[in-house]
Design a protein around this motif. Sequence first.
Motif: not given
Length: 234
Positions: A1-27
């Motif tokens: 599975m490829e790593t997606a661009n979060l901004a594009k994932e959000l902006s391309s979906n009119e209604y994702p509903g409720r969402g959770i994003v977790l991760g770690k900063t580049p540093d």
Amino acid sequence: METANLAKELSSNEYPGRGIVLGKTPDGANAVIAYFIMGRSENSRNRIFETNDRGGIRTKAFDESKMTDPSLIIYNPVLKLDGKTIITNGDQTDTIYDFMKEGHCYRHALLTREFEPDAPNYTPRISAVVKPNGDYNMSILKSNMGRPQCLRFFFEYPAEANLGHFIHTYKCDGNPIPSFEGEPTPVSIETNNIDEWTSLIWDNLNCDNKVSLFTRFMNLSTHEEEDRIINKNK
């Protein structure tokens, strides 16, 4: 599975509903958390986030006189227990909190729950737990292709710099609204700044449907936390 661009994932979906994003900063210094809510009805849009007394946030009616049914929209999206942060889209946050307080894990808690009783949508329950070292678990309880049978999925991820995962309730808008499909989406975490992180998410959510956003950076060395809340209703 490829790593997606979060901004594009959000902006391309009119209604994702409720969402959770977790991760770690580049540093590698911070665990990152984001939880957002959206709404199509007046009742769903009539909400704000505010802090609670258990290390997180709760939803609240913006205008109490317009609240018609609080059952699925008033809850604690974020709670903290023993250094672990619990994030969900419903009152299963408290179920997980109570089970963990008794020494059980989040899986045991979610085996007692299922999707929301809002036929024909059967909105999934999405949940996550972030550990003090930044590793995280995610889960979705969803209907069986729109049938009222509960399918439970659990995912476990080691924290990795510049990487996160995004899970949301709906695949897209619709009637009934189709549930999220597949594994949480891998997304790149491209900033070490919480304000940039917060703006990236808020600015790319559909302006008509977005309601509230909570973000948190947790320093993995000091465990100090920095939070942001944005409410459309002011």
